[in-house]
Design a protein around this motif. Structure first.
Motif, PDB file in Angstrom:
ATOM      1  N   GLU A  41     120.165 150.954  40.338  1.00 13.75           N
ATOM      2  CA  GLU A  41     119.438 150.965  41.493  1.00 13.75           C
ATOM      3  C   GLU A  41     119.563 152.408  42.116  1.00 13.75           C
ATOM      4  OE1 GLU A  41     122.296 146.750  41.797  1.00 13.75           O
ATOM      5  OE2 GLU A  41     122.611 149.785  41.433  1.00 13.75           O
ATOM      6  N   PHE A  42     119.986 153.251  42.189  1.00 14.27           N
ATOM      7  CA  PHE A  42     120.083 154.596  42.783  1.00 14.27           C
ATOM      8  C   PHE A  42     119.202 155.409  41.523  1.00 14.27           C
ATOM      9  CE2 PHE A  42     122.338 158.528  44.144  1.00 14.27           C
ATOM     10  CZ  PHE A  42     121.126 159.166  45.061  1.00 14.27           C
ATOM     11  N   ALA A  43     119.312 155.373  40.133  1.00 14.33           N
ATOM     12  CA  ALA A  43     118.717 155.624  39.439  1.00 14.33           C
ATOM     13  C   ALA A  43     117.339 155.026  39.566  1.00 14.33           C
ATOM     14  CB  ALA A  43     119.763 155.145  37.308  1.00 14.33           C
ATOM     15  N   VAL A  44     116.976 154.491  39.078  1.00 13.82           N
ATOM     16  CA  VAL A  44     115.873 153.106  39.036  1.00 13.82           C
ATOM     17  C   VAL A  44     115.165 154.104  40.578  1.00 13.82           C
ATOM     18  CG1 VAL A  44     114.668 151.351  39.537  1.00 13.82           C
ATOM     19  CG2 VAL A  44     116.585 151.691  37.805  1.00 13.82           C
ATOM     20  N   ALA A  45     115.525 154.167  41.343  1.00 12.65           N
ATOM     21  CA  ALA A  45     115.179 154.790  42.461  1.00 12.65           C
ATOM     22  C   ALA A  45     114.131 156.266  42.355  1.00 12.65           C
ATOM     23  CB  ALA A  45     115.591 154.459  44.037  1.00 12.65           C
ATOM     24  N   LEU A  46     115.596 156.834  41.843  1.00  9.85           N
ATOM     25  CA  LEU A  46     114.957 157.974  40.811  1.00  9.85           C
ATOM     26  C   LEU A  46     113.732 158.019  40.131  1.00  9.85           C
ATOM     27  CD1 LEU A  46     118.316 160.020  41.362  1.00  9.85           C
ATOM     28  CD2 LEU A  46     116.699 160.519  43.055  1.00  9.85           C
ATOM     29  N   ALA A  47     113.903 157.576  38.908  1.00 11.35           N
ATOM     30  CA  ALA A  47     112.695 157.284  37.990  1.00 11.35           C
ATOM     31  C   ALA A  47     111.777 156.704  38.579  1.00 11.35           C
ATOM     32  CB  ALA A  47     113.989 156.159  37.027  1.00 11.35           C
ATOM     33  N   GLU A  48     111.210 155.752  39.488  1.00  9.80           N
ATOM     34  CA  GLU A  48     110.428 155.209  40.335  1.00  9.80           C
ATOM     35  C   GLU A  48     109.653 156.617  40.504  1.00  9.80           C
ATOM     36  OE1 GLU A  48     111.281 152.105  42.784  1.00  9.80           O
ATOM     37  OE2 GLU A  48     111.233 150.600  40.862  1.00  9.80           O
ATOM     38  N   GLY A  49     110.303 157.550  40.921  1.00  6.74           N
ATOM     39  CA  GLY A  49     109.592 159.059  41.298  1.00  6.74           C
ATOM     40  C   GLY A  49     109.775 160.291  40.552  1.00  6.74           C
ATOM     41  N   GLY A  50     109.424 159.311  39.508  1.00  8.14           N
ATOM     42  CA  GLY A  50     108.719 160.214  38.044  1.00  8.14           C
ATOM     43  C   GLY A  50     110.532 160.708  36.924  1.00  8.14           C
ATOM     44  N   LYS A  51     111.404 160.738  37.508  1.00  7.89           N
ATOM     45  CA  LYS A  51     112.155 161.750  37.359  1.00  7.89           C
ATOM     46  C   LYS A  51     112.941 161.205  35.881  1.00  7.89           C
ATOM     47  CE  LYS A  51     111.758 164.378  39.712  1.00  7.89           C
ATOM     48  NZ  LYS A  51     110.211 165.420  39.989  1.00  7.89           N
ATOM     49  N   ARG A  52     113.439 161.736  34.955  1.00  6.12           N
ATOM     50  CA  ARG A  52     114.296 160.774  33.316  1.00  6.12           C
ATOM     51  C   ARG A  52     115.358 161.571  33.261  1.00  6.12           C
ATOM     52  NH1 ARG A  52     114.875 163.067  27.391  1.00  6.12           N
ATOM     53  NH2 ARG A  52     114.989 160.605  26.212  1.00  6.12           N
ATOM     54  N   VAL A  53     116.343 159.800  34.296  1.00  5.65           N
ATOM     55  CA  VAL A  53     117.700 160.202  34.881  1.00  5.65           C
ATOM     56  C   VAL A  53     118.400 159.732  33.251  1.00  5.65           C
ATOM     57  CG1 VAL A  53     119.580 159.400  36.392  1.00  5.65           C
ATOM     58  CG2 VAL A  53     116.683 159.168  36.863  1.00  5.65           C
ATOM     59  N   LEU A  54     119.315 160.402  33.812  1.00  3.83           N
ATOM     60  CA  LEU A  54     120.079 160.395  32.465  1.00  3.83           C
ATOM     61  C   LEU A  54     121.915 159.484  33.403  1.00  3.83           C
ATOM     62  CD1 LEU A  54     121.982 160.601  29.629  1.00  3.83           C
ATOM     63  CD2 LEU A  54     122.343 162.481  30.060  1.00  3.83           C
ATOM     64  N   MET A  55     122.455 158.426  32.792  1.00  2.00           N
ATOM     65  CA  MET A  55     123.476 158.055  33.476  1.00  2.00           C
ATOM     66  C   MET A  55     124.011 157.952  32.055  1.00  2.00           C
ATOM     67  SD  MET A  55     121.150 154.359  34.894  1.00  2.00           S
ATOM     68  CE  MET A  55     122.506 153.442  35.311  1.00  2.00           C
TER      69      MET A  55
END
Length: 293
Positions: A41-55
């Motif tokens: 959920e945290f990663a998705v929130a950052l992704a919705e802000g335009g970031k490419r999140v490496l989990m």
């Protein structure tokens, strides 16, 4: 979900967010996986802000292979992440981490400064109670068990922050990896890692000497520890702020006792200990966007 081989072990990872977004490595705490409630959920929130999140499932977490080498478990993970970032991204990333993930991110920034563009840290472990508690969570039972029951005992060992038995269930390769390591090698590594959790006057956080923070020279955001958070003391966040030159310390976007309340809720089967972290997503996105302006 994808896999990459690093230092003789498989690491499971995935990217969330637009392909052209600035890359953020998100690292949670404990020996919990990227699929532990609250992390995605945290990663998705950052992704919705335009970031490419490496989990990523750090070694000894989730579906990745067990790895036992290095000065401490955080140093082992920093070595692993460096190879991943170099091969998957090819350049510096923003390293975001909470609790044990904050420690992993700090070590990563110290050991591989050329691969880190910025840091964001919260729920940082430090102080006598917190550090000694981690020895019990990560090392004490392991040492007692391997000395009394060998590797076979480790294969059945359970724990609160992610267990070796769970790692074997999720990833059958881990059984053979532990058996191949053997009890003497396992004990040697675990003894070395245990030393990181012995409180020392020159270490604000476990396993990292204060002088080493001088190697961090990137924009750093630190969220202050909660007033009532004994596992991630307020004092430690101030100490790390003092040690990282130019860092910015801000008030937490969650209640002072958010960690304790989240633990109680999780024990009731409601929510996750990482649930409150989602409140930090707007602040962390702002931290990154300021660097672009």
């Amino acid at each position: 979900m994808a896999e990459i081989e690093v230092n003789g072990g498989i690491v499971v990872y995935e990217f969330v967010g637009p392909d052209d977004g600035d890359v953020v490595v998100l690292t949670p705490g404990g020996r919990f996986s990227k699929d532990f409630p609250g992390v995605r959920e945290f990663a998705v929130a950052l992704a919705e802000g335009g970031k490419r999140v490496l989990m990523w499932d750090r070694p000894n977490c989730g579906a990745s292979d067990i790895q036992l080498f290095g000065r401490s478990e955080s140093h082992m993970r920093a070595d692993t992440l460096a190879v991943m970032v170099d091969e998957l991204v090819g350049g510096p990333v923003a390293a975001f981490g909470g609790s044990g993930g904050a420690r992993d991110s700090i070590v990563f920034a110290i050991e591989y400064p050329h691969l880190v563009s910025s840091l964001a840290l919260w729920s940082i472990v430090g102080g006598t109670f917190s550090t000694v508690s981690l020895a019990g969570v990560y090392s004490t039972a392991e040492l007692r068990t391997v000395r009394a029951a060998g590797i076979e005992g480790i294969l059945e060992l359970e724990g609160k922050a992610g267990s070796w038995s769970d790692l074997v269930k999720v990833n059958p390769r881990n059984r053979e990896r532990l058996l191949a390591l053997g009890p003497l090698n396992f004990e040697e590594v675990m003894t070395r890692w245990f030393d990181a959790y012995i409180p020392k006057p020159n270490e604000a956080i476990p396993g990292v000497a204060d002088w080493e923070f001088g190697g961090i020279d990137v924009p750093t955001l630190i969220i202050r520890g909660g007033e009532n958070d004994h596992d991630h003391p307020k004092r430690t966040s101030f100490a790390v702020h003092c040690l990282i030159k130019g860092s910015r310390l801000i008030e937490p976007p969650w209640p002072e006792d958010a960690w304790e309340q989240a633990q109680l809720a999780m024990n009731r089967g409601e929510g996750s200990i990482f649930g409150p972290w989602l409140k930090a997503a707007p602040t962390l996105l702002d931290h990154l966007n300021r660097l672009v302006l």
